[in-house]
Design an enzyme around this catalytic site. Structure first.
Site, short mmCIF file in Angstrom:
data_model
loop_
_atom_site.label_atom_id
_atom_site.label_comp_id
_atom_site.label_asym_id
_atom_site.label_seq_id
_atom_site.Cartn_x
_atom_site.Cartn_y
_atom_site.Cartn_z
N ASP A 52 0.85 -1.18 0.00
CA ASP A 52 0.00 0.00 0.00
C ASP A 52 0.89 1.24 0.00
O ASP A 52 1.81 1.35 0.82
CB ASP A 52 -0.90 0.01 1.24
CG ASP A 52 -2.35 0.28 0.90
OD1 ASP A 52 -2.60 1.27 0.20
OD2 ASP A 52 -3.23 -0.50 1.32
N ASP B 219 -3.18 4.62 -2.33
CA ASP B 219 -4.31 5.11 -1.57
C ASP B 219 -4.74 6.49 -2.04
O ASP B 219 -3.90 7.40 -2.17
CB ASP B 219 -3.90 5.15 -0.09
CG ASP B 219 -5.05 5.43 0.84
OD1 ASP B 219 -5.98 4.60 0.89
OD2 ASP B 219 -5.02 6.46 1.54
N GLU C 13 -6.36 3.93 -6.12
CA GLU C 13 -7.68 4.13 -5.54
C GLU C 13 -8.12 5.55 -5.93
O GLU C 13 -7.47 6.52 -5.57
CB GLU C 13 -7.64 3.99 -4.02
CG GLU C 13 -9.00 4.15 -3.37
CD GLU C 13 -8.93 4.29 -1.86
OE1 GLU C 13 -9.91 3.92 -1.20
OE2 GLU C 13 -7.91 4.80 -1.35
N HIS D 13 -11.32 -3.57 2.61
CA HIS D 13 -11.24 -3.15 4.01
C HIS D 13 -12.08 -1.91 4.30
O HIS D 13 -12.32 -1.59 5.47
CB HIS D 13 -9.78 -2.87 4.38
CG HIS D 13 -9.20 -1.69 3.65
ND1 HIS D 13 -8.97 -1.70 2.29
CD2 HIS D 13 -8.84 -0.46 4.09
CE1 HIS D 13 -8.48 -0.53 1.93
NE2 HIS D 13 -8.39 0.25 2.99
N ASP D 14 -12.53 -1.21 3.26
CA ASP D 14 -13.34 0.00 3.43
C ASP D 14 -14.81 -0.22 3.10
O ASP D 14 -15.60 0.73 3.15
CB ASP D 14 -12.81 1.12 2.51
CG ASP D 14 -11.56 1.77 3.04
OD1 ASP D 14 -11.33 1.72 4.26
OD2 ASP D 14 -10.79 2.34 2.23
#
Length: 556
Positions: free
Chosen positions: A98, A200, A254, A327-328
């Site tokens: 990440d 991210d 993302e 995860h979100d």
């Protein structure tokens, strides 16, 4: 279309805090992941995307990084991380790290220097601004985690921007020194052998000049002024030229709020920016008025329209990321399937969708077991900063009904995906010998990896078959996509075609049996069943059972 390893791969996302605890402190760690590499190899996945394991005070579970060059103590050491990387590589798998560079932690050394004085060399690593008159923030942008996106700092008498938590100050990408510090950090990890990055909120790095207010008075969205900003493509091309182009790596960005046309700018082959993006349009099909917490019923028509638009929009250039949870996001079987009577059937049906559309599939930990949402009765059981801040703003400070808000959290809260991985029916689902950092879902007694791996008809074994089929059949990766039954309220059907190979996919998104009639040019064609989530016994050619999925090879 060019054939590339990252198009043919299946990615498995690990949220380290919740995956496997090796030392009994209740928190998942790197050695816990190392102990489960054979499990991942048996599943058949190619790439592990590891959510952040860098040094962090954990205000946002590792997405607030205080040292990009070291490992969080709770997770282990750099030696542990190297062991993980080597363990993956020896098994023929790759590691995707990440990259969190829209913001850092306020405990990062850069920020400590930046806030120390207005003339510090690191001042321009972050976005500082004087307030308006009467001690008001510089503009009316709202933080994603509730409240103003600005925090006043008494040391220098100015505000700093934080689009997320106040402990996540935004980095100033307009500063070339900051950009090159980021590039040096990326090269550090790539030189260690990392195989790529998931970036991210990477489309937020360029903010509008002047940082203007967003429309009317009061806190406003602000996203028109920081999503897909003026210089974002320039910065990503520079990143590619300076770093990424020198390695054979995979990149996925993302990108909330991105359109198909904008995604082509990020991922077009000749653009030299990213290989694919995570778009969020299909994640908003149950959000009323654009508010995540105002939950409205989704329909197959809405979901299919979005997926179809992206399948056709990136058909000739760019590449799709295929996901329904991470995860979100809440667990996909609870959101888009049926986590009760038809949990296994709908989990397999949704998996069939993800692995037979065109793009790279992403599996989130526990998805391959059919793990479900959690319904904590008290706000005190939740750990996610987004949930806690929203509850504080709307219930404690506002006048929202607590019961309504808790129901929304049950449906959409991020902690749904963050309960510990369910390894066995033993204490704490085999996740830890200690007290887990967040409660285990009580259904672990029935839903766990140990049970799944001993059942040839489990969700796990179905994922295993889908992933194996993808490796054996290029049509699943590179085949052209064509939508069928475009207005059907219950069935999503399409074909994938590569040269003379035609596969037909039919998915029933309802808990009722549905008549299945393609008509047209498919009448009288031969059908060879490739995979299905029900046994062939009882299968009728013109009827799909509840949440049934079938994939056929068709021929004259």
């Amino acid at each position: 279309m060019e054939r590339l390893w990252w198009k043919e791969a299946v990615v498995y996302q690990i949220y380290p805090r919740s995956f496997k605890d090796s030392n009994g402190d209740g928190v998942g760690d790197i050695q816990g992941i190392v102990s489960k590499l054979d499990y991942l190899q048996e599943l058949g996945v190619d790439i592990i995307w590891l959510s952040p394991v860098y040094k962090s005070p954990n205000d946002d579970n590792g997405y607030d990084i205080s040292d990009y060059f070291d490992i969080m103590d709770e997770f282990g050491t750099m030696h542990d991380w190297t062991q993980l990387l080597d363990g993956l590589h020896v098994r023929g798998m790759k590691l995707l790290m990440d990259l969190v560079v829209n913001h850092s932690s306020d405990e990062h050394a850069w920020f400590a220097e930046s806030r120390s004085s207005r003339d510090n060399p690191y001042r321009e690593y972050y976005i500082w601004h004087p307030g308006k008159d009467e001690n008001r923030p510089p503009n009316n942008w709202r933080s994603f985690f509730s409240g103003s996106a600005w925090k006043y700092d008494e040391t220098t008498g100015e505000y700093y921007l934080h689009l997320f938590s106040k402990k996540q100050p935004d980095l100033n990408w307009d500063n070339p020194k900051l950009r090159h510090s980021v590039y040096d950090m990326m090269a550090f990890w790539l030189d260690k052998g990392v195989d790529g990055f998931r970036m991210d909120v990477i489309n937020l790095i360029s903010k509008a000049p002047g940082l203007p207010d967003d429309g009317e008075a009061g806190l406003r969205d602000g996203s028109p002024y920081f999503m897909n900003g003026l210089h974002v493509h320039e910065y990503l091309r520079e990143m590619n030229e300076q770093v990424l182009s020198k390695y054979d790596v995979m990149t996925v960005g993302e990108t909330p709020g991105v359109s198909v046309d904008e995604a082509l700018k990020y991922t077009g082959t000749d653009r030299r920016e990213l290989q694919m993006v995570f778009q969020f349009e299909h994640m908003d099909v149950d959000a009323g008025d654009g508010d995540k917490w105002t939950v409205v019923p989704w329909t197959l028509q809405k979901l299919r329209d979005v997926l179809h638009k992206w399948q056709t929009g990136l058909a000739e250039d760019g590449w799709n990321s295929l996901y329904l949870n991470n995860h979100d996001q809440p667990r996909m079987v609870s959101r888009f399937g049926n986590d009760g009577k038809y949990r296994a059937e709908s989990a397999k049906m949704l998996a069939t969708l993800l692995h037979t559309l065109k793009g790279t599939p992403y599996v989130y930990q526990g998805e391959e077991l059919g793990m479900t949402n959690i319904k904590f009765s008290s706000i005190d059981d939740y750990r996610d900063i987004e949930i806690l801040n929203m509850y504080e703003e709307r219930v404690t400070q506002g006048n929202a009904d607590p019961g309504t808000i808790i129901e929304a959290i049950h449906t959409k809260g991020r902690d749904n995906a963050r309960t510990p991985m369910q390894w066995s029916a033993g204490p704490n689902a085999g996740f830890t010998t200690g007290t887990p950092w967040i409660q285990v879902n009580p259904n672990y007694l029935e839903i766990n990896a140990e049970a799944a791996m001993s059942d040839p008809d489990s969700v796990f074994r179905y994922y295993q078959r889908l992933i194996a089929l993808r490796k054996q059949n290029p049509v699943m990766v590179y085949g052209d996509y064509r939508l069928l039954l475009e207005d059907h309220e219950q069935i999503y059907a399409y074909t994938r075609t590569l040269d003379e190979m035609i596969w037909l996919v039919a998915l029933n998104f309802s808990e009722s049996a549905v008549v299945f009639d393609l008509g047209g040019g498919y009448v009288g064609m031969k059908r060879e069943l490739i995979i299905a989530n029900y046994p062939e016994e009882g299968m009728e050619s013109g009827r799909l059972r509840p949440y049934e999925a079938r994939v056929y090879r068709i021929s004259p």
